[in-house]
Design an enzyme around this catalytic site. Structure first.
Site, PDB file in Angstrom:
ATOM      1  N   HIS A 126      32.250  44.540  27.389  1.00  0.00           N
ATOM      2  CA  HIS A 126      31.044  45.111  28.010  1.00  0.00           C
ATOM      3  C   HIS A 126      31.092  44.990  29.533  1.00  0.00           C
ATOM      4  CE1 HIS A 126      28.669  41.330  28.715  1.00  0.00           C
ATOM      5  NE2 HIS A 126      29.224  40.898  27.608  1.00  0.00           N
ATOM      6  N   ASP A 146      31.329  36.641  32.248  1.00  0.00           N
ATOM      7  CA  ASP A 146      30.816  37.300  31.034  1.00  0.00           C
ATOM      8  C   ASP A 146      30.314  38.687  31.445  1.00  0.00           C
ATOM      9  OD1 ASP A 146      29.411  38.150  28.828  1.00  0.00           O
ATOM     10  OD2 ASP A 146      27.895  36.582  28.930  1.00  0.00           O
ATOM     11  N   GLU A 199      25.166  45.573  26.763  1.00  0.00           N
ATOM     12  CA  GLU A 199      25.363  44.524  25.743  1.00  0.00           C
ATOM     13  C   GLU A 199      24.307  43.445  25.865  1.00  0.00           C
ATOM     14  OE1 GLU A 199      27.104  40.690  24.101  1.00  0.00           O
ATOM     15  OE2 GLU A 199      26.316  41.139  26.079  1.00  0.00           O
ATOM     16  N   GLU A 200      23.996  43.077  27.098  1.00  0.00           N
ATOM     17  CA  GLU A 200      23.128  41.920  27.329  1.00  0.00           C
ATOM     18  C   GLU A 200      21.680  42.169  26.928  1.00  0.00           C
ATOM     19  OE1 GLU A 200      24.274  39.128  27.926  1.00  0.00           O
ATOM     20  OE2 GLU A 200      26.130  39.287  29.063  1.00  0.00           O
ATOM     21  N   ASP A 212      35.194  39.178  24.702  1.00  0.00           N
ATOM     22  CA  ASP A 212      34.048  38.746  25.501  1.00  0.00           C
ATOM     23  C   ASP A 212      34.340  37.378  26.093  1.00  0.00           C
ATOM     24  OD1 ASP A 212      31.408  38.573  26.537  1.00  0.00           O
ATOM     25  OD2 ASP A 212      30.626  39.688  24.838  1.00  0.00           O
ATOM     26  N   HIS A 237      25.396  32.800  31.982  1.00  0.00           N
ATOM     27  CA  HIS A 237      24.214  33.514  32.485  1.00  0.00           C
ATOM     28  C   HIS A 237      23.528  32.751  33.623  1.00  0.00           C
ATOM     29  CE1 HIS A 237      23.686  36.189  28.661  1.00  0.00           C
ATOM     30  NE2 HIS A 237      24.919  36.179  29.119  1.00  0.00           N
TER      31      HIS A 237
HETATM   32 ZN   LIG Z   1      29.188  38.842  27.058  1.00  0.00          ZN
END
Ligand SMILES: [Zn+2]
Length: 354
Positions: free
Chosen positions: A76, A179, A208-209, A231, A322
């Site tokens: 992604h 990520d 994706e998130e 990923d 994140h």
């Molecule tokens: Zn990811």
């Protein structure tokens, strides 16, 4: 039969590309900066390349010979971030988070806002003026602001990301959006060195998130025989408070690519899991099993496309997911590319025949 082919290596060019990818700003729904890099990288290698209605980049690299499986590889392009939702004057903006961000990461952090990456900071009431209760509780997003200063020209609907520049530090990579830019960089290398025993269908996906959205339509378009989501997964391998080793780590840095078996979005195809483990063992490539539990990847959406697709996820581990900055090990990245490249060369129709 394994067809001899060029081997992917990680050198200066690959690090430079990963740096460019990590420093690009591409919050879910605004993936243009990463898409542009991907298109530039993939055009010379693709047999077919298109951008679909959602913004996914779909690259086809055809193999040769008979009985080729259609193998979809997904990474992604989007990252978690922010969207401006109210203009309060003097360069001060209310915002919302996009994707899963813990508000405890936010106060005092620098951000880049909009197409021009304007510098800003996430502001919060100072400790001198906060009540005891406010200090104890995690801040609500409503109580925070993105402050660009009075000359900062931005608009409601502009996107923002953490303002973190990529660094290589010894055996590690430190950056925002590892990520999943490390997955995007991995997929680019795999397309550049695609084996001829399969048709390689590379999906560089959006959103994706916020719920595996791009992968859902990419899988419909590609209609693959099997798929691998590439990923990056949280490590959570810090020691316990008493310095003993945590036995509940999700993955650990330095132990190699993480193969998934079960998480909130997917139960991975056991045959594909076994295939990846056996491939790694036969070549002496280190790997680890991601601890079953929370989280998920695009495999969850691809698995349910059309009449169902056998899927497995493979991730490069990183710490501090994140957040403004994550850390990965270069060797884990190299071993992830090596595992996937080796496995793709061994994909034959009997892998999915019952
Ligand atoms: Zn990811």
């Amino acid at each position: 039969m394994i067809i001899p082919m060029s081997q992917p290596t990680i050198g200066n060019a690959q690090f430079k590309l990963l740096e460019e990818l990590c420093n690009a700003c591409a919050v879910s729904g605004d993936e243009g900066e990463v898409r542009k890099i991907v298109l530039g990288q993939m055009k010379p290698f693709a047999d077919e390349i298109k951008v679909d209605a959602m913004g996914n980049v779909l690259v086809t690299k055809m193999g040769q010979g008979r009985d080729r499986l259609r193998v979809m590889l997904d990474a992604h392009m989007d990252e978690v971030g922010f969207i401006l939702v109210s203009d309060e004057g003097d360069g001060m903006f209310g915002f919302q988070t996009v994707g899963g961000i813990d508000p405890r990461h936010l106060p005092g952090k620098p951000v880049w806002v909009g197409k021009d990456h304007l510098p800003g900071v996430i502001g919060m009431k100072p400790i001198h003026l906060a009540s005891e209760d406010e200090v104890k509780r995690k801040p609500s997003i409503d109580s925070l602001r993105i402050d660009l200063g009075p000359n900062g020209k931005a608009s409601i609907g502009d996107w923002a990301t953490f303002a973190t520049k990529f660094k290589r530090v010894g055996p590690s990579i430190m950056a925002k959006a590892i990520d999943d830019r490390i997955g995007v960089a991995t997929l680019i290398e795999l397309v550049k060195h695609a084996p001829e025993n399969i048709d390689l269908l590379a999906a560089f996906t959006v959103q994706e998130e916020v719920g595996l959205r791009g992968a859902k339509v990419a899988a419909y378009t590609f209609d693959p025989d099997l798929a691998i989501a590439i990923d990056s997964t949280p490590a959570h391998d810090m020691p316990n408070h008493d310095s003993s080793e945590s036995s509940f780590y999700n993955t650990k840095l330095g132990l190699g690519p993480a193969i998934y078996i079960y998480n909130r979005s997917t139960i991975d195809n056991p045959r594909l899991v076994r295939f990846l483990k056996e491939t790694a063992e036969s070549k002496g490539i280190p790997y680890q099993i991601r601890q079953p539990g929370g989280g998920g990847t695009n495999a969850g959406a691809i698995q349910r496309a059309r009449a169902g697709v056998p899927v497995v996820s493979v991730s490069v581990p990183h710490r501090y997911t994140h957040s403004p900055i994550s850390i990965s090990r270069v060797d884990d990245w190299k071993n992830t590319i090596s595992l996937l490249h080796t496995a793709l060369q061994k994909v034959m129709p009997d892998l999915i025949q019952s």
